[in-house]
Design a protein around this motif. Structure first.
Motif, PDB file in Angstrom:
ATOM      1  N   LEU A 103      43.809  40.094  86.146  1.00  0.00           N
ATOM      2  CA  LEU A 103      44.033  38.701  86.552  1.00  0.00           C
ATOM      3  C   LEU A 103      42.748  38.068  87.073  1.00  0.00           C
ATOM      4  N   ARG A 104      42.003  38.847  87.844  1.00  0.00           N
ATOM      5  CA  ARG A 104      40.752  38.320  88.397  1.00  0.00           C
ATOM      6  C   ARG A 104      39.786  37.951  87.275  1.00  0.00           C
ATOM      7  N   ASP A 105      39.632  38.861  86.294  1.00  0.00           N
ATOM      8  CA  ASP A 105      38.722  38.581  85.183  1.00  0.00           C
ATOM      9  C   ASP A 105      39.180  37.364  84.393  1.00  0.00           C
ATOM     10  N   ALA A 106      40.504  37.235  84.228  1.00  0.00           N
ATOM     11  CA  ALA A 106      41.019  36.135  83.413  1.00  0.00           C
ATOM     12  C   ALA A 106      40.953  34.802  84.158  1.00  0.00           C
ATOM     13  N   LEU A 107      41.412  34.799  85.412  1.00  0.00           N
ATOM     14  CA  LEU A 107      41.546  33.529  86.124  1.00  0.00           C
ATOM     15  C   LEU A 107      40.250  33.097  86.811  1.00  0.00           C
ATOM     16  N   LEU A 108      39.405  34.062  87.169  1.00  0.00           N
ATOM     17  CA  LEU A 108      38.156  33.704  87.850  1.00  0.00           C
ATOM     18  C   LEU A 108      36.934  34.039  86.995  1.00  0.00           C
ATOM     19  N   GLY A 109      37.161  34.358  85.753  1.00  0.00           N
ATOM     20  CA  GLY A 109      36.048  34.839  84.903  1.00  0.00           C
ATOM     21  C   GLY A 109      35.189  33.758  84.298  1.00  0.00           C
ATOM     22  N   GLY A 110      35.414  32.528  84.683  1.00  0.00           N
ATOM     23  CA  GLY A 110      34.570  31.465  84.144  1.00  0.00           C
ATOM     24  C   GLY A 110      35.223  30.769  82.965  1.00  0.00           C
ATOM     25  N   ARG A 111      34.449  29.943  82.364  1.00  0.00           N
ATOM     26  CA  ARG A 111      34.951  29.053  81.311  1.00  0.00           C
ATOM     27  C   ARG A 111      35.579  29.847  80.159  1.00  0.00           C
ATOM     28  N   GLY A 112      36.807  29.542  79.841  1.00  0.00           N
ATOM     29  CA  GLY A 112      37.485  30.142  78.693  1.00  0.00           C
ATOM     30  C   GLY A 112      38.011  31.536  78.920  1.00  0.00           C
ATOM     31  N   ALA A 113      37.766  32.121  80.082  1.00  0.00           N
ATOM     32  CA  ALA A 113      38.189  33.509  80.293  1.00  0.00           C
ATOM     33  C   ALA A 113      39.704  33.640  80.319  1.00  0.00           C
ATOM     34  N   SER A 114      40.384  32.608  80.759  1.00  0.00           N
ATOM     35  CA  SER A 114      41.841  32.704  80.850  1.00  0.00           C
ATOM     36  C   SER A 114      42.536  32.330  79.545  1.00  0.00           C
ATOM     37  N   ASP A 115      41.793  31.907  78.557  1.00  0.00           N
ATOM     38  CA  ASP A 115      42.418  31.461  77.294  1.00  0.00           C
ATOM     39  C   ASP A 115      43.131  32.613  76.595  1.00  0.00           C
ATOM     40  N   LEU A 116      44.211  32.275  75.948  1.00  0.00           N
ATOM     41  CA  LEU A 116      44.881  33.251  75.085  1.00  0.00           C
ATOM     42  C   LEU A 116      44.222  33.202  73.718  1.00  0.00           C
ATOM     43  N   LEU A 117      43.902  34.380  73.163  1.00  0.00           N
ATOM     44  CA  LEU A 117      43.313  34.445  71.828  1.00  0.00           C
ATOM     45  C   LEU A 117      44.296  35.195  70.938  1.00  0.00           C
ATOM     46  N   LEU A 118      44.969  34.470  70.070  1.00  0.00           N
ATOM     47  CA  LEU A 118      46.013  35.068  69.233  1.00  0.00           C
ATOM     48  C   LEU A 118      45.479  35.274  67.824  1.00  0.00           C
ATOM     49  N   PRO A 119      45.642  36.473  67.266  1.00  0.00           N
ATOM     50  CA  PRO A 119      45.076  36.749  65.936  1.00  0.00           C
ATOM     51  C   PRO A 119      45.669  35.833  64.865  1.00  0.00           C
ATOM     52  N   ALA A 120      44.814  35.083  64.225  1.00  0.00           N
ATOM     53  CA  ALA A 120      45.241  34.179  63.156  1.00  0.00           C
ATOM     54  C   ALA A 120      45.060  34.815  61.788  1.00  0.00           C
ATOM     55  N   ALA A 121      44.624  36.061  61.767  1.00  0.00           N
ATOM     56  CA  ALA A 121      44.404  36.788  60.519  1.00  0.00           C
ATOM     57  C   ALA A 121      44.883  38.212  60.738  1.00  0.00           C
ATOM     58  N   PRO A 122      45.087  38.983  59.666  1.00  0.00           N
ATOM     59  CA  PRO A 122      45.474  40.378  59.866  1.00  0.00           C
ATOM     60  C   PRO A 122      44.480  41.093  60.775  1.00  0.00           C
ATOM     61  N   LEU A 123      44.995  42.038  61.577  1.00  0.00           N
ATOM     62  CA  LEU A 123      44.129  42.748  62.530  1.00  0.00           C
ATOM     63  C   LEU A 123      42.935  43.409  61.835  1.00  0.00           C
ATOM     64  N   GLN A 124      43.149  43.789  60.574  1.00  0.00           N
ATOM     65  CA  GLN A 124      42.069  44.463  59.848  1.00  0.00           C
ATOM     66  C   GLN A 124      40.824  43.579  59.758  1.00  0.00           C
ATOM     67  N   GLU A 125      41.050  42.292  59.674  1.00  0.00           N
ATOM     68  CA  GLU A 125      39.905  41.382  59.531  1.00  0.00           C
ATOM     69  C   GLU A 125      39.203  41.134  60.860  1.00  0.00           C
ATOM     70  N   LEU A 126      39.926  41.372  61.931  1.00  0.00           N
ATOM     71  CA  LEU A 126      39.322  41.087  63.242  1.00  0.00           C
ATOM     72  C   LEU A 126      38.123  41.991  63.509  1.00  0.00           C
ATOM     73  N   LEU A 127      38.337  43.290  63.234  1.00  0.00           N
ATOM     74  CA  LEU A 127      37.211  44.200  63.470  1.00  0.00           C
ATOM     75  C   LEU A 127      37.079  45.301  62.411  1.00  0.00           C
ATOM     76  N   PRO A 128      38.153  46.048  62.106  1.00  0.00           N
ATOM     77  CA  PRO A 128      37.953  47.267  61.303  1.00  0.00           C
ATOM     78  C   PRO A 128      37.239  47.027  59.970  1.00  0.00           C
TER      79      PRO A 128
END
Ligand SMILES: Cc1cc2nc3c(=O)[nH]c(=O)nc-3n(C[C@H](O)[C@H](O)[C@H](O)COP(=O)(O)OP(=O)(O)OC[C@H]3O[C@@H](n4cnc5c(N)ncnc54)[C@H](O)[C@@H]3O)c2cc1C
Length: 740
Positions: free
Chosen positions: A496-521
């Protein structure tokens, strides 16, 4: 030449083999004892100006009265000697009693004026003035006999330093460096500096002259002085303080007499850079050799060494999940020869995707990232996956299917954002709002740290029930996949600390808009292969052994191994190598996640992610809304039920899936008639992040490291935790591993 007789001084002209110097005012011929003993503190060096007719007069006499030419090369024009006569300074180095035993002769009454000039303004009546470290004050001079004229300070009456202290003549600019061949180490050269030398201990002039000029290194007189002379290169090794023999502080005569703009010559050592070994600021840590005088050589040597070491280091990564990929990317970037062995048909581990029979991509589970996942996002960028394109960024919202709930405003100061979010919650009254604010202030007073060993339920005891069920429970389950009764309050607070006090955009939700395979693997695999790393899928590692400096693993011989497989596989492989570590990894409690997919064309949820109440599911995701546009995910929904290990064990997946279906149909408008298309459960989705949990360490043995979301670290079992563990293990394996 008369033999040198230390301890006796012969007045000029008394001996038949004397050099024959005629003194302007010759004192009675006699032989005086020179008292060199009782320490140097009793000695004084005076410059006497004597008129001698021949230049070689005092030089050949003996070494106590030493001729010092004035004028000549260094003298000013006005000081140059007149033709036929040479002004010669003679240094007398003799005992106090011998020089000052009797009263001033009336014949030398003219010396009074000079004596007054010599007296230090602040000098004490008797010896011990700090300007005269040998213990004599200038006012002791009236006892001086046999001097024709005393040089006033500065060499000439009325000189610049007239009123400062008695100074001896300026010695030749021999410096303190012994001539070559005296045995000084080549890397201890003493480069001359342009400016004034910093205050440092130095020898009295007599010692130095004897050591450097008068005698060679083999001379019996020079032995001690030469030792001290050499010790000057290591001033820290010399005794200091009031009792230090033969040492004075402050710039010595040699330093003072150095020409202001001395030229460097090829043989004087100045053209060499300062050796790195002598200069801490230029020393390079880890350099294999310190005996090289040249810092650049050391730097090159070290880089060569590092490069060779990195190139030679073979690293085996067992497991191709996000932790293993992070480790492989970091080690490859550092130059290691990396091999990744993954037992599944594709990389990605628990965050992977595959194509079903119909050709549609299916994820292993619905994932949520937040803006505070800095290492994960940086890793994606490194391998060429653009997080802005692949992840849908949303402000943090925790709303019910009707769209009511907490909305955390973006780009605000955390306190302002919290106030706004709490005040804007449509389902809370003043009791809930005030209760949450009061609890928040208490946490701030505690430094935003939950006590270790506390469960989330205990930590939130004072909160109103509505706040706990609508805010804390869903947050805890989503972040830790552990019920609040047992979940670690310290770990949740960290997230919670990292998300809410982590600075600009830290609390944003990042939802995968592509298959997980494309995200990293997929991107990481391409990146690794393009840099020469070996990536093998469908290759399960069965055994691991250690021999000498090498690790052997299913035909591979490497210098370091990173176990990036699941905790129970790592425990199996290390059972004989590190039994304690293995037992700790095997004892980690697991928690399950069940995922149910629905199809409902034309429906649209109030938000990409909505929270459900009751159980067993906590969230429903609108995949079409997350993907955006008219992609293949339109009309597809996923419900996630976290921390359902006990339900799954008791009732089985089918029963749990039916319950989830019923829950979704009852709570989510538009999904009343949704069709269930798929259901699966991962019974070991994450470890249960309980309050008392002891997680295994990253280093198992030298050369054997563990990477995985379960390894000891600040984060729970998340993608960020896995990536951080992978990076840590790679750095550890590259740094601490013994050189092959
Ligand atoms: C359903 C589900 C939902 C999740 N939701 C989220 C979420 O929303 N947010 C979030 O941050 N995290 C979430 N997670 C957690 C996240 O997926 C994991 O924390 C992360 O993927 C762990 O990565 P890892 O590399 O440590 O382990 P893994 O992904 O388990 O990787 C281990 C790899 O090692 C391989 N392996 C094992 N044994 C061997 C062997 N002997 N030889 C060779 N290879 C072997 C495995 O096949 C696997 O590929 C979720 C997990 C699940 C299951």
């Amino acid at each position: 030449m008369p033999p040198f007789s230390p301890g006796r001084v012969c007045a000029p002209g008394t001996r038949p083999d004397c050099c024959g110097a005629s003194f302007a005012s010759a004192p009675p011929h006699d032989t005086q004892p020179v008292r060199r003993g009782q320490g140097r503190a009793e000695r004084i060096q005076l410059l006497l100006r004597l008129q001698v007719s021949a230049t070689g007069a005092a030089r050949g006499h003996h070494r106590v009265l030493r001729r010092v030419p004035r004028g000549g090369r260094r003298g000013r024009r006005s000081q140059r000697p007149q033709r036929g006569r040479q002004q010669t300074g003679v240094v007398a180095s003799r005992g106090r009693r011998g020089l000052f035993g009797t009263a001033l002769s009336p014949r030398l009454a003219g010396l009074d004026a000079a004596r007054r000039d010599l007296r230090h303004r602040g000098a004490p009546r008797a010896g011990g003035h700090r300007g005269l470290r040998d213990g004599l004050a200038a006012n002791a001079l009236p006892g001086l006999r046999r001097s024709a004229a005393l040089l006033p300070p500065g060499g000439r009456r009325g000189g610049r330093s007239r009123e400062r202290h008695l100074r001896t003549h300026r010695p030749p600019n021999h410096g303190l460096r012994p001539p070559l061949g005296l045995g000084a180490a080549t890397d201890q050269h003493h480069p001359r500096r342009g400016g004034r030398r910093a205050a440092r201990p130095h020898l009295p002039a007599g010692e130095r002259v004897a050591a450097v000029r008068g005698h060679g290194p083999g001379h019996p007189e020079a032995g001690g002085a030469l030792g001290l002379q050499r010790a000057l290169h290591r001033p820290h090794a010399l005794p200091s303080g009031p009792g230090a023999p033969g040492l004075r502080r402050g710039p010595g005569p040699a330093a003072r007499s150095r020409p202001p703009h001395s030229k460097a010559w090829f043989d004087d050592g100045q053209h060499l850079p300062q050796p790195a070994a002598r200069n801490r600021s230029r020393r390079i840590p880890g350099a294999p050799s310190t005996d090289r005088a040249h810092a650049v050589a050391q730097g090159v040597d070290r880089h060569e060494d590092q490069l060779a070491r990195a190139l030679r280091q073979r690293l085996l990564v067992i497991g191709g999940g996000w932790a293993g990929l992070a480790a492989a990317v970091r080690a490859t970037a550092a130059g290691a020869q990396v091999t990744v062995l993954e037992m599944a048909p594709q990389l990605g581990g628990r965050a992977r995707s595959w194509q079903d029979e119909a050709g549609a991509w299916r994820d292993s589970g619905q994932h949520i990232l937040i803006g505070a996942y800095r290492d994960t996002l940086a890793l994606m960028r490194t391998v060429g996956a653009d997080p802005e394109r692949l992840l849908k960024r949303e402000p943090l919202t925790l709303v019910d299917p009707m769209g009511r709930g907490l909305r955390w405003p973006r780009q605000r100061h955390p306190v302002t954002a919290a106030m706004q979010a709490v005040a804007g919650h449509p389902l809370w009254g003043w009791r809930e709002r005030w209760g949450l604010i009061r609890w928040g202030l208490r946490q701030i007073a505690r430094g935003l740290r939950a006590p270790s060993g506390w469960s989330v339920a205990r930590w939130c005891e004072g909160l109103p029930p509505a706040v706990r069920t609508q805010l804390i429970d869903p947050l805890c389950i989503a972040a830790l996949n552990t019920p609040t009764d047992t979940a670690s309050a310290a770990v949740l607070m960290r997230v919670l600390r990292d998300a809410l006090l982590g600075g600009r955009g830290a609390s944003d939700l990042l939802l995968p808009a592509a298959p997980l395979q494309e995200l990293l693997p997929a991107s990481a695999e391409a990146w690794l292969r393009s840099r020469g790393a070996v990536v093998r899928v469908g290759a399960r590692v069965k055994s691991l052994s250690h021999e000498g400096r090498l690790w052997r693993c299913d035909g591979h011989e490497v210098e370091a191994v990173i176990l990036a497989c699941s905790a129970n596989e790592a425990a199996r492989l290390t059972q004989s190598l590190a039994p304690n570590w293995s037992a700790q990894a095997a004892a980690l409690p697991a928690e399950a996640i069940a995922t149910v997919e629905f199809h409902a064309p034309g429906a649209c949820l109030a938000a990409p992610m909505v929270a459900l109440s009751g159980g067993p599911a906590q969230f429903v995701f609108d995949l079409g809304q997350i993907e955006g546009g008219a992609g293949t995910r339109q009309g597809r929904y996923t419900a996630v039920a976290s921390a359902v290990a006990s339900e799954l064990a008791r009732d089985g997946l089918e029963t749990v899936a039916q319950r989830i279906h019923a829950q979704v149909a009852a709570q989510v408008p538009g999904l009343e008639n949704a069709q269930r298309t798929h259901a699966h459960a991962d019974r070991r989705a994450t470890f249960a992040c309980t309050a008392q949990l002891q997680r295994p360490s990253a280093e198992i043995r030298p050369g054997l490291w563990a990477a995985g979301d379960y390894v000891d670290g600040p984060y729970p079992a998340t993608l960020e935790g896995a990536v951080q563990a992978g990076l840590r293990a790679a750095e550890g394996a590259m740094t601490h591993n013994p050189r092959p």
